[in-house]
Scaffold this motif. Structure first.
Motif, PDB file in Angstrom:
ATOM      1  N   ASN A  30      39.795  48.940  45.241  1.00 49.49           N
ATOM      2  CA  ASN A  30      40.095  48.205  44.015  1.00 49.49           C
ATOM      3  C   ASN A  30      38.848  47.956  43.169  1.00 49.49           C
ATOM      4  N   LYS A  36      44.319  45.155  40.970  1.00 50.96           N
ATOM      5  CA  LYS A  36      44.791  45.708  42.234  1.00 50.96           C
ATOM      6  C   LYS A  36      45.679  46.910  41.946  1.00 50.96           C
ATOM      7  N   SER A  40      48.759  50.893  48.766  1.00 49.13           N
ATOM      8  CA  SER A  40      48.028  50.234  49.844  1.00 49.13           C
ATOM      9  C   SER A  40      47.032  51.207  50.459  1.00 49.13           C
ATOM     10  N   ALA A  74      36.775  41.308  49.988  1.00 49.13           N
ATOM     11  CA  ALA A  74      38.175  41.565  50.317  1.00 49.13           C
ATOM     12  C   ALA A  74      38.226  42.363  51.612  1.00 49.13           C
ATOM     13  N   ARG A  76      41.225  44.468  53.608  1.00 53.11           N
ATOM     14  CA  ARG A  76      42.590  44.985  53.435  1.00 53.11           C
ATOM     15  C   ARG A  76      42.985  45.799  54.668  1.00 53.11           C
ATOM     16  N   GLU A  85      50.539  46.203  52.842  1.00 51.95           N
ATOM     17  CA  GLU A  85      49.121  45.876  53.041  1.00 51.95           C
ATOM     18  C   GLU A  85      48.954  44.362  53.090  1.00 51.95           C
ATOM     19  N   ASN A  87      46.000  41.268  53.169  1.00 48.66           N
ATOM     20  CA  ASN A  87      44.616  41.184  52.734  1.00 48.66           C
ATOM     21  C   ASN A  87      44.135  39.751  52.655  1.00 48.66           C
ATOM     22  N   GLU A  89      41.005  37.797  50.504  1.00 45.47           N
ATOM     23  CA  GLU A  89      40.033  38.014  49.446  1.00 45.47           C
ATOM     24  C   GLU A  89      39.538  36.679  48.903  1.00 45.47           C
ATOM     25  N   LYS A 121      50.775  42.851  49.929  1.00 43.14           N
ATOM     26  CA  LYS A 121      51.249  43.668  48.815  1.00 43.14           C
ATOM     27  C   LYS A 121      52.173  44.743  49.364  1.00 43.14           C
ATOM     28  N   TYR A 159      53.189  41.509  44.958  1.00 39.87           N
ATOM     29  CA  TYR A 159      52.192  40.806  45.775  1.00 39.87           C
ATOM     30  C   TYR A 159      52.576  39.339  45.889  1.00 39.87           C
TER      31      TYR A 159
END
Length: 330
Positions: A30, A36, A40, A74, A76, A85, A87, A89, A121, A159
């Motif tokens: 990203n 974003k 994924s 982040a 992921r 995905e 994550n 962050e 996400k 998300y």
């Protein structure tokens, strides 16, 4: 904890949707923008994205300035499905707030997380899932580079995240926050779209509502356009709009990234706005690295899928296709 239950239920609902492969042989980061991508990282892939930035703000009407630095990060991970995905962050900043409103300037040294969010996400629509059927025309270079109308249909992801804010955080309006929520927990929702155009162009849009339920909730949009000039180099431009009762702004970013290896990327960018309430200017550098334990699904004679192919050692035509960053916004 009540906010975590809807997140879990949403992930279980997403898990019931048929899977579509989106793993690529090169890293999908990203960075260096803040938007974003819809896709994924792929199952059993852990990706770390880290950057540092300088921060300079000047507020002319209120006669103050902020100078410091920060770190954004982040982690992921592709979990269970290619489209899913999870994550973590956040942004940690350390700066000095200087007020020049009086004859004697006063300084206040500050440090805390501007944001810290855990979320997931999920790709709900992938127009490129049958891209392997669009075989290249080996007789015409221009035919392979021409515009395709179906590229206007974007990939779409949703998300859902949970923000964690501490008390007395100088980067969060504390008084209304204390009146609105307990324990500093608030949800964040987003829709992310992505168009992959011919010639190495990628356009990503994010629309999200942050810190929902608080007195300082905001709406933001991010538009990111990238162009890969080679298999290693990409440039990008980005516009971010922020609207809330406490702060509104339009921030612009420009920069680029370099693909060092298929699992390692370096990047740099500058960010600025066009107003003095306050003016903003940042310089950022970062890197992304992935640990790739992904295995493709192989269909046996009984029609069942099994993890048998180690993609870290395979050689396929997809690698050539994806090394131009077309699978992500960077």
């Amino acid at each position: 904890m009540k906010l975590l239950k809807p997140l879990f239920l949403s992930l279980m609902l997403a898990a019931s949707i048929p899977a579509m492969s989106q793993y690529t042989d090169v890293i999908n980061s990203n960075r260096p923008g803040v938007s974003k991508a819809a896709f994924s990282v792929g199952t059993n892939v852990l990706q770390l994205e880290l950057g540092g930035y300088t921060n300079k703000e000047e507020h002319t009407p209120l006669n103050y300035e902020v100078s410091g630095f920060g770190v954004d990060f982040a982690a992921r991970f592709g979990l269970l499905l290619e489209e899913l995905e999870v994550n973590i962050e956040g942004i940690y900043q350390n700066d000095t707030f200087t007020s020049n409103a009086s004859a004697i300037p006063t300084e206040d040294k500050r440090s805390n997380f501007r944001t810290f969010t855990i979320g997931a996400k999920y790709l709900v629509y992938d127009p490129y899932k049958n891209a392997e059927e669009d075989k290249p025309n080996i007789y015409s270079y221009h035919a392979n580079r021409r515009f395709k109308w179906k590229s206007l249909i974007p990939a779409v992801a949703v998300y859902l995240g949970v923000n964690f804010d501490t008390e007395n955080n100088p980067y969060v309006p504390y008084t209304p926050f204390a009146q609105s929520l307990e324990s500093g927990i608030s949800p964040k929702v987003m829709i992310a779209t992505q168009n992959n155009f011919a010639g190495g162009w990628v356009f990503v849009m994010n629309f999200f509502k942050d810190r929902i339920g608080t007195d300082f909730s905001d709406f933001q949009y991010i538009l990111t356009l990238t162009h890969s000039f080679s298999e290693q180099w990409v440039l990008f431009g980005e516009a971010q709009g922020i609207k809330s009762d406490f702060y509104s702004d339009n921030i612009f970013r420009f920069g680029g990234a370099y693909l060092w290896t298929k699992n390692f990327q370096l990047d740099a960018n500058i960010a600025f706005n066009a107003k003095d309430t306050p003016s903003v200017f940042n310089i950022a550098f970062g890197a992304s690295y992935r640990f790739d334990w992904h295995k493709d699904k192989e269909i046996d004679n009984g029609g069942k899928a099994s993890d048998k192919v180690d993609t870290s050692k395979r050689k396929t035509k997809r690698k050539k296709k994806n090394t131009d960053f077309d699978s992500d916004n960077i």
